[in-house]
Design a protein around this motif. Structure first.
Motif, mmCIF file in Angstrom:
data_model
loop_
_atom_site.group_PDB
_atom_site.id
_atom_site.type_symbol
_atom_site.label_atom_id
_atom_site.label_comp_id
_atom_site.label_asym_id
_atom_site.label_seq_id
_atom_site.Cartn_x
_atom_site.Cartn_y
_atom_site.Cartn_z
ATOM 1 N N MET A 1 -44.233 115.945 52.809
ATOM 2 C CA MET A 1 -43.800 116.156 51.715
ATOM 3 C C MET A 1 -43.222 114.874 51.337
ATOM 4 N N ASN A 2 -43.422 114.076 50.347
ATOM 5 C CA ASN A 2 -42.415 112.781 50.181
ATOM 6 C C ASN A 2 -41.299 113.133 49.683
ATOM 7 N N GLN A 3 -40.334 112.126 49.661
ATOM 8 C CA GLN A 3 -38.861 112.102 49.394
ATOM 9 C C GLN A 3 -38.952 112.609 47.739
ATOM 10 N N GLU A 5 -40.871 114.282 45.937
ATOM 11 C CA GLU A 5 -41.060 116.025 45.771
ATOM 12 C C GLU A 5 -40.089 116.599 46.435
ATOM 13 N N SER A 6 -39.446 116.185 47.526
ATOM 14 C CA SER A 6 -38.245 117.248 47.820
ATOM 15 C C SER A 6 -36.987 116.846 47.358
ATOM 16 N N PHE A 7 -36.758 115.927 46.535
ATOM 17 C CA PHE A 7 -35.839 115.935 45.439
ATOM 18 C C PHE A 7 -35.959 116.871 44.197
ATOM 19 N N ARG A 8 -37.459 117.081 43.636
ATOM 20 C CA ARG A 8 -37.990 117.917 42.678
ATOM 21 C C ARG A 8 -37.816 119.152 43.297
ATOM 22 N N ARG A 9 -37.791 119.597 44.325
ATOM 23 C CA ARG A 9 -37.760 120.875 44.959
ATOM 24 C C ARG A 9 -36.323 121.364 44.995
ATOM 25 N N ARG A 10 -35.678 120.387 45.474
ATOM 26 C CA ARG A 10 -33.991 120.816 45.647
ATOM 27 C C ARG A 10 -33.378 120.802 44.087
ATOM 28 N N LYS A 13 -34.119 124.154 42.731
ATOM 29 C CA LYS A 13 -33.351 125.354 43.424
ATOM 30 C C LYS A 13 -31.921 125.105 42.777
ATOM 31 N N GLU A 134 -40.720 125.959 40.148
ATOM 32 C CA GLU A 134 -40.053 125.775 41.351
ATOM 33 C C GLU A 134 -41.150 126.597 42.298
ATOM 34 N N PRO A 137 -41.040 129.659 48.131
ATOM 35 C CA PRO A 137 -41.094 129.153 49.623
ATOM 36 C C PRO A 137 -41.631 130.233 50.522
#
Length: 175
Positions: A1-3, A5-10, A13, A134, A137
């Motif tokens: 997972m790129n950065q 996508e990680s920011f979008r996921r966070r 949440k 979202e 998980p």
């Protein structure tokens, strides 16, 4: 997972968490308003409060609007009333007020149109920054939808215009 996508996921949440906090705050605000008036839930004069604020009444109005839209299908051809984006927004607003999650699949069903049509409208709503997605998980095949804070505020503003000006008319709405 790129950065990114990680920011979008966070961010998703955080939006979910914020919606939950808003629901709790709305409930507490409703209690404080009712206690200020010394009245049970349905008797607090709505018209005497600022209509653009968030109140438990908006959930009831949204539920009624959604139910009205479903009820029309019993009497008229459903193809006459195609507003899947509005159905999705109402469904997500109700879910936010009730503190529950809505999967993409459930939103498609709730829109009462073919899933491909609902999915196209979900993309439009995402592009307009009214809905966010979202990932679940626990199940990579599933994703949940949420109203953005922008959309939530706009829904409150819209629903506040549906309340009659006279407080006794408002009381009748929620009895």
């Amino acid at each position: 997972m790129n950065q990114a996508e990680s920011f979008r996921r966070r961010a998703r949440k955080l939006i979910t968490f914020a919606n939950g906090l808003l629901a709790i705050a709305r409930e507490l605000e409703g209690y404080s308003v009712r206690s200020e008036w010394g009245l049970p839930d349905a008797q607090a004069p709505v018209a005497d409060r600022a209509m653009s604020e968030d109140h438990p009444y908006w959930l009831e109005l949204a539920r009624r609007a959604y139910a009205d839209r479903r009820r029309r299908a019993k009497y008229f051809d459903i193809s006459l009333f195609g507003e899947p984006a509005w159905d999705i927004l109402l469904d997500l607003f109700i879910a936010a007020k009730e503190g529950r999650k809505v999967s993409v699949t459930s939103a498609c069903i709730g829109a009462a149109v073919p899933s491909t049509t609902a999915l196209r409208w979900i993309i439009v709503l995402e592009n307009e920054e009214l809905v966010s997605r979202e990932d679940d998980p626990k199940d990579a095949r599933r994703a949940f939808l949420h109203l953005t804070t922008k959309a939530y505020s706009q829904m409150i503003e819209y629903l506040s215009t549906m309340v009659p000006a006279a407080s006794n008319e408002c009381e009748e709405l929620f009895v």
